[in-house]
Design an enzyme around this catalytic site. Structure first.
Site, PDB file in Angstrom:
ATOM      1  N   ILE A  14     -24.149 -35.103  -4.497  1.00 59.94           N
ATOM      2  CA  ILE A  14     -24.695 -34.372  -5.639  1.00 59.94           C
ATOM      3  C   ILE A  14     -25.504 -35.322  -6.519  1.00 59.94           C
ATOM      4  O   ILE A  14     -26.575 -34.976  -7.035  1.00 59.94           O
ATOM      5  CB  ILE A  14     -23.561 -33.700  -6.452  1.00 59.94           C
ATOM      6  CG1 ILE A  14     -22.726 -32.812  -5.536  1.00 59.94           C
ATOM      7  CG2 ILE A  14     -24.136 -32.889  -7.607  1.00 59.94           C
ATOM      8  CD1 ILE A  14     -21.442 -32.306  -6.145  1.00 59.94           C
ATOM      9  N   LEU A  35     -21.053 -47.581  -3.376  1.00 56.01           N
ATOM     10  CA  LEU A  35     -21.316 -47.318  -1.949  1.00 56.01           C
ATOM     11  C   LEU A  35     -20.037 -47.058  -1.158  1.00 56.01           C
ATOM     12  O   LEU A  35     -20.011 -47.193   0.073  1.00 56.01           O
ATOM     13  CB  LEU A  35     -22.098 -48.484  -1.321  1.00 56.01           C
ATOM     14  CG  LEU A  35     -23.467 -48.759  -1.960  1.00 56.01           C
ATOM     15  CD1 LEU A  35     -24.100 -50.008  -1.347  1.00 56.01           C
ATOM     16  CD2 LEU A  35     -24.405 -47.558  -1.784  1.00 56.01           C
ATOM     17  N   SER A 127     -14.726 -29.566 -11.866  1.00 57.01           N
ATOM     18  CA  SER A 127     -14.605 -28.762 -10.647  1.00 57.01           C
ATOM     19  C   SER A 127     -13.847 -27.462 -10.909  1.00 57.01           C
ATOM     20  O   SER A 127     -12.954 -27.419 -11.757  1.00 57.01           O
ATOM     21  CB  SER A 127     -13.857 -29.583  -9.586  1.00 57.01           C
ATOM     22  OG  SER A 127     -13.484 -28.772  -8.492  1.00 57.01           O
ATOM     23  N   TYR A 152      -6.392 -35.160  -6.783  1.00 56.05           N
ATOM     24  CA  TYR A 152      -7.842 -35.111  -7.048  1.00 56.05           C
ATOM     25  C   TYR A 152      -8.116 -34.105  -8.171  1.00 56.05           C
ATOM     26  O   TYR A 152      -8.761 -34.433  -9.163  1.00 56.05           O
ATOM     27  CB  TYR A 152      -8.627 -34.714  -5.783  1.00 56.05           C
ATOM     28  CG  TYR A 152     -10.001 -34.197  -6.145  1.00 56.05           C
ATOM     29  CD1 TYR A 152     -10.257 -32.826  -6.206  1.00 56.05           C
ATOM     30  CD2 TYR A 152     -11.014 -35.077  -6.490  1.00 56.05           C
ATOM     31  CE1 TYR A 152     -11.498 -32.361  -6.603  1.00 56.05           C
ATOM     32  CE2 TYR A 152     -12.261 -34.613  -6.878  1.00 56.05           C
ATOM     33  CZ  TYR A 152     -12.500 -33.251  -6.938  1.00 56.05           C
ATOM     34  OH  TYR A 152     -13.716 -32.777  -7.340  1.00 56.05           O
ATOM     35  N   LYS A 156      -9.548 -34.451 -12.362  1.00 57.07           N
ATOM     36  CA  LYS A 156     -10.620 -33.695 -13.026  1.00 57.07           C
ATOM     37  C   LYS A 156     -10.091 -33.092 -14.332  1.00 57.07           C
ATOM     38  O   LYS A 156     -10.742 -33.116 -15.369  1.00 57.07           O
ATOM     39  CB  LYS A 156     -11.166 -32.603 -12.102  1.00 57.07           C
ATOM     40  CG  LYS A 156     -11.965 -33.134 -10.925  1.00 57.07           C
ATOM     41  CD  LYS A 156     -13.152 -33.971 -11.390  1.00 57.07           C
ATOM     42  CE  LYS A 156     -13.944 -34.527 -10.231  1.00 57.07           C
ATOM     43  NZ  LYS A 156     -15.053 -35.404 -10.659  1.00 57.07           N
ATOM     44  N   PHE A 180     -18.596 -25.210  -8.400  1.00 60.30           N
ATOM     45  CA  PHE A 180     -17.912 -24.417  -7.387  1.00 60.30           C
ATOM     46  C   PHE A 180     -18.139 -25.129  -6.050  1.00 60.30           C
ATOM     47  O   PHE A 180     -17.872 -26.352  -5.982  1.00 60.30           O
ATOM     48  CB  PHE A 180     -18.338 -22.953  -7.530  1.00 60.30           C
ATOM     49  CG  PHE A 180     -17.585 -22.366  -8.706  1.00 60.30           C
ATOM     50  CD1 PHE A 180     -17.932 -22.725 -10.004  1.00 60.30           C
ATOM     51  CD2 PHE A 180     -16.476 -21.563  -8.522  1.00 60.30           C
ATOM     52  CE1 PHE A 180     -17.195 -22.278 -11.106  1.00 60.30           C
ATOM     53  CE2 PHE A 180     -15.739 -21.097  -9.622  1.00 60.30           C
ATOM     54  CZ  PHE A 180     -16.101 -21.457 -10.906  1.00 60.30           C
ATOM     55  N   ILE A 219     -11.281 -21.597  11.845  1.00 58.33           N
ATOM     56  CA  ILE A 219     -11.306 -20.830  10.589  1.00 58.33           C
ATOM     57  C   ILE A 219      -9.871 -20.696  10.102  1.00 58.33           C
ATOM     58  O   ILE A 219      -9.010 -20.165  10.821  1.00 58.33           O
ATOM     59  CB  ILE A 219     -11.958 -19.451  10.798  1.00 58.33           C
ATOM     60  CG1 ILE A 219     -13.445 -19.633  11.139  1.00 58.33           C
ATOM     61  CG2 ILE A 219     -11.774 -18.577   9.551  1.00 58.33           C
ATOM     62  CD1 ILE A 219     -14.198 -18.355  11.394  1.00 58.33           C
ATOM     63  N   GLY A 299      -2.648 -25.186   0.546  1.00 57.94           N
ATOM     64  CA  GLY A 299      -3.340 -25.497  -0.713  1.00 57.94           C
ATOM     65  C   GLY A 299      -4.566 -24.650  -0.957  1.00 57.94           C
ATOM     66  O   GLY A 299      -5.134 -24.659  -2.047  1.00 57.94           O
TER      67      GLY A 299
END
Ligand code: WQD
Length: 341
Positions: A14, A35, A127, A152, A156, A180, A219, A299
């Site tokens: 991003i 990096l 997020s 994680y 945030k 999103f 899936i 999760g």
């Protein structure tokens, strides 16, 4: 007006797309990136698109001397856009201390240095994961933040709290952008997503499967309470997401009666299921994607998508691209890096 902006994590997925949009909007980004989750060649891609090669520091924000050096060398920063963080949900469960130290201490080192100088504007990469399992859909910025489902996600949430509490005792001006699901790549195919190892996220796994790197897409569950049984997310083209950061910066520079901390959902406002993503990918690329339905992934939430009214009416930003655009661009990028015609 000086348009120099510090972009941490500016060679990431991003971050690099945002650097391109900043340059094309007349800003002068200064990149710092350790990096750890990208490659230096991303800078070549930015230069190929924009004709400009931003200043780049291969520094780690955990190193306070590195942070001080950047601010000493760029005392007139207009603001900071902070992407630099570890971002893999699964990895954060296995290595919580690495996530808490990296994601939180980087933020704290930046803020300590900022507050020593006259730099006030801060845009934070947050997020939708802060909403956890939402009680209502679509989620608005007033939807309650739920206990994080992973370290994680917790970094945030804590990051948002650190910024909110610091703003109370300083002249910090903060925008929290709750992303999103970013997907796709720059249409030039000069920059895009570079997942490390086997991708956890849906779209890079799809494009790698289509490129022959995996035998099939699994899936994760088709027994959710959704129209086709597969889980729903709000997938936003990464270029739209990048432009939301440019708009947020302009908002901080020009808006007079804003709150000291502003929160915006950055999505498309539309939910799509996994099956819809798979079918759209096959339609726009002509690739027959092998897939198999397997059990649910631990999760995962069944459905989440954004109410983007606030971003549109207060910040004046709205996503322009759709999932077909993003999947077409994602596939063009995958073919480029795999040398597929
Ligand atoms: C999307 C859907 C999966 C892979 C994560 C992070 C979130 C944010 C975005 C950073 C889900 C399904 C996936 C696969 C599948 N990252 N899926 N097969 O989990 O919504 O969000 O990335 O901020 O914090 O949690 O994204 O792309 O992993 O999954 O069926 O091989 O695709 O079950 O329903 P997610 P995702």
């Amino acid at each position: 007006m000086n348009k120099k902006i510090l972009v941490t994590g500016g060679l990431g997925y991003i971050g690099s797309h945002t650097v391109v949009e900043l340059i094309e909007s007349g800003y002068d980004p200064v990149i710092v990136d350790n990096l750890s989750n990208t490659r230096p060649e991303v800078l070549d891609g930015i230069e190929k698109i924009t004709g400009k090669r931003p200043v780049f520091y291969d520094f780690d924000l955990l190193n306070k001397n590195h942070v001080k050096q950047i601010f000493d060398e760029h005392p007139t920063l207009e603001g900071i856009i902070h992407f630099a963080a570890h971002k893999y949900v699964g990895e954060s469960v296995e290595k919580p201390l690495m996530y808490y130290e990296n994601n939180l201490m980087s933020l704290i080192n930046l803020l300590n240095e900022m507050l020593n100088r006259d730099i006030r504007r801060f845009i934070f990469s947050s997020s939708c994961t802060v909403y956890g399992l939402p009680d209502e859909l679509p989620v608005t910025e007033q939807t309650p933040v739920k206990p994080a489902m992973s370290p994680y996600g917790n970094t945030k949430q804590i990051g948002e709290e650190i910024l909110t509490d610091t703003a109370k005792v300083s002249d910090l001006e903060v925008i929290l952008l709750r992303y999103f699901n970013p997907i796709g790549a720059h249409p030039s195919a000069e920059i895009g997503e570079l997942p490390v190892g086997v991708p956890q996220n849906l779209v890079p796994f799809i494009t790698q499967t289509a490129a022959g790197l995996h035998p099939e897409l699994r899936i994760f569950g088709d027994d959710y309470d959704t129209p086709d049984g597969t889980a729903i997310r709000d997938y936003i083209h990464v270029v739209d997401l990048a432009n939301a950061h440019v708009r947020a910066l302009e908002f901080l520079e020009t808006e007079k009666n804003k709150n000291q901390v502003e929160i915006f959902n950055v999505g498309t406002g539309k939910g799509n299921s996994v099956m819809e993503i798979v079918n759209t990918f096959m339609e726009v690329t002509g690739v027959k994607l092998p897939y198999r339905i397997v059990g649910r992934r631990a999760g995962d939430v069944p459905a989440i998508w954004a109410d983007t009214t606030r971003a549109e009416t207060v910040m004046g930003w709205k996503a322009k691209r759709n999932i077909a655009d993003a999947l077409r661009d994602a596939w063009r990028w995958e073919k480029k890096i795999r040398h597929i015609q």
